[in-house]
Design an enzyme around this catalytic site. Structure first.
Site, mmCIF file in Angstrom:
data_model
loop_
_atom_site.group_PDB
_atom_site.id
_atom_site.type_symbol
_atom_site.label_atom_id
_atom_site.label_comp_id
_atom_site.label_asym_id
_atom_site.label_seq_id
_atom_site.Cartn_x
_atom_site.Cartn_y
_atom_site.Cartn_z
ATOM 1 N N LYS A 51 0.812 -1.228 0.000
ATOM 2 C CA LYS A 51 0.000 0.000 0.000
ATOM 3 C C LYS A 51 0.841 1.272 0.000
ATOM 4 C CE LYS A 51 -3.485 -2.663 0.128
ATOM 5 N NZ LYS A 51 -4.471 -2.849 -0.903
ATOM 6 N N TYR A 260 -12.084 -14.421 3.963
ATOM 7 C CA TYR A 260 -11.125 -13.325 4.096
ATOM 8 C C TYR A 260 -10.589 -13.275 5.536
ATOM 9 C CZ TYR A 260 -9.079 -8.820 4.729
ATOM 10 O OH TYR A 260 -8.188 -7.832 5.056
ATOM 11 N N TYR A 286 -2.939 -12.754 3.309
ATOM 12 C CA TYR A 286 -2.620 -12.376 1.925
ATOM 13 C C TYR A 286 -1.454 -13.177 1.335
ATOM 14 C CZ TYR A 286 -5.504 -8.212 2.785
ATOM 15 O OH TYR A 286 -6.529 -7.360 3.079
HETATM 16 C C1 LIG Z 1 -0.329 -7.755 2.458
HETATM 17 C C2 LIG Z 1 -1.291 -7.467 1.359
HETATM 18 N N1 LIG Z 1 -1.144 -8.123 0.200
HETATM 19 C C3 LIG Z 1 -1.986 -7.928 -0.841
HETATM 20 C C4 LIG Z 1 -3.025 -7.042 -0.743
HETATM 21 C C5 LIG Z 1 -3.942 -6.900 -1.918
HETATM 22 O O1 LIG Z 1 -3.746 -5.704 -2.590
HETATM 23 P P1 LIG Z 1 -4.974 -5.097 -3.414
HETATM 24 O O2 LIG Z 1 -5.986 -4.694 -2.411
HETATM 25 O O3 LIG Z 1 -4.395 -3.976 -4.152
HETATM 26 O O4 LIG Z 1 -5.484 -6.182 -4.317
HETATM 27 C C6 LIG Z 1 -3.233 -6.334 0.457
HETATM 28 C C7 LIG Z 1 -4.386 -5.421 0.605
HETATM 29 O O5 LIG Z 1 -4.707 -4.962 1.662
HETATM 30 C C8 LIG Z 1 -2.336 -6.545 1.528
HETATM 31 O O6 LIG Z 1 -2.472 -5.908 2.691
#
Ligand SMILES: Cc1ncc(COP(=O)(O)O)c(C=O)c1O
Length: 348
Positions: A51, A260, A286
């Site tokens: 981010k 999630y 993630y």
């Molecule tokens: C650690 C991490 N990876 C991947 C993502 C995914 O990114 P995006 O929301 O741009 O798809 C996020 C989103 O919060 C994240 O915090």
């Protein structure tokens, strides 16, 4: 491509490292491709993460509009919320976070850091309530004499996604230095701004690799649609015309597990594997799911030993501290590609 004309507030420490994961490759045996990890967990702002790249453009826009407070939303362990709060602190802005407690609300991991960097945190019961609060927050703060800059979920606006268009140039240069043209770039995808930005950059700079998103929520169909729309809007912002059909977007929804923010056995195994082989920490929500997807594609032969592949480590490290005992439990699934005696031993 008008990327350099967009105002950018510097939050990154510089290009993030691109590292070959030779210990990981050795632990996977002779069927492993060459694996490179692009370390966006080391972006340099408040424990790093993807981010920060989006926020460079979003914060610059907020400052240009004379905003006084950044407002955003997420779950209690949101990395995006933590980095928005950190960016606000760096830019001398206030920050208000609307966070939902669907996966608990203990003051640990990201939530602890939100408080430490001075964000105001409002915790609501669930996602629906969060959306309701977000719908009126701009009016509420303006009535109070403040100048809010509201950043939607994940910072996934065309302006935010522009951060990942620029990323592609950085990666292409690093790949040239090591003489690699990988087949695919793997990443965790959620609000799709990261993937959409990369898709635009891949086309704009004629990168050779395919972008393989691994979803952490949602379905392939809805996420691919969302990505193609956001990618087109991002290209338009940059004064380039690009058309994306959702069928061209690779995003796989088979590694989400129970939902999630909830761990999967394969994800937890991937965390332990990366920690023991490379001393790199993935997060359960993630990056661990994205790594589980990459490992699965190696296991099934979708990636071959003479391929090279890049894993984009999007960060999320601080949420590991909210997982304690569960990460130390015994592995649940077998990641090994070959019998144990043919693999390089992993020393603890
Ligand atoms: C650690 C991490 N990876 C991947 C993502 C995914 O990114 P995006 O929301 O741009 O798809 C996020 C989103 O919060 C994240 O915090």
């Amino acid at each position: 491509m008008h990327l350099s004309m967009l105002p950018r507030y510097p939050l990154l420490a510089g290009p993030t490292p691109l590292q070959r994961a030779t210990n990981l490759e050795a632990s996977l045996g002779s069927r492993s491709p060459r694996i490179y990890i692009k370390r966006d967990d080391l972006t340099g702002l408040a424990f790093g993460g993807n981010k920060a790249r989006k926020l460079e453009y979003l914060v610059a826009d907020a400052l240009a509009r004379r905003a006084t407070v950044l407002v955003t939303e997420g779950a209690v362990q949101s990395n995006h919320a933590r980095l928005t709060a950190a960016a606000a602190a760096r830019a001398g802005l206030e920050c208000l976070l609307i966070l939902d407690a669907r996966n608990g609300e203990a003051v640990e991991g990201n939530l602890l850091l939100d408080h430490l960097v001075g964000a105001e945190v409002r915790i609501v019961r669930d996602q629906l309530t969060r959306k309701k609060v977000m719908a009126t927050i701009d009016d509420e703060l303006r009535a109070d004499g403040q100048h809010p800059y509201v950043i939607p979920t994940g910072g996934s606006t065309p302006l935010g996604a522009a951060g990942y268009v620029a990323f592609v140039l950085e990666l292409i240069n690093q790949l040239q230095e090591v003489g690699e043209s990988p087949r695919r770039l793997y990443l965790a995808s959620s609000s799709m701004g990261t993937q959409a930005g990369i898709e635009v950059g891949v086309r704009a700079f004629s990168a050779s690799f395919l972008v393989q998103g691994i979803a952490v929520s949602g379905t392939t169909y809805e996420l691919a649609r969302q990505t193609s729309e956001l990618a087109e809007a991002t290209a338009t912002l940059l004064h380039t015309r690009q058309r994306f059909h959702f069928g061209e977007i690779l995003v796989e929804d088979g590694f989400i597990g129970p939902g999630y923010g909830k761990a999967t056995p394969e994800g937890l195994d991937a965390i332990r594997l990366l920690a023991r082989t490379e001393a790199i920490f993935l997060d359960p929500a993630y990056s661990a799911k994205a790594m589980a997807g990459l490992l699965h594609h190696i296991q099934t032969g979708e990636l071959r030993p003479n391929d090279s592949v890049v894993f984009l480590h999007t960060g999320g490290g601080p949420s590991v501290f909210a997982w304690g005992e569960r990460l130390l439990a015994e592995p649940q699934s077998a990641i090994a590609l070959e019998p144990a005696d043919t693999r390089v031993p992993v020393t603890r």
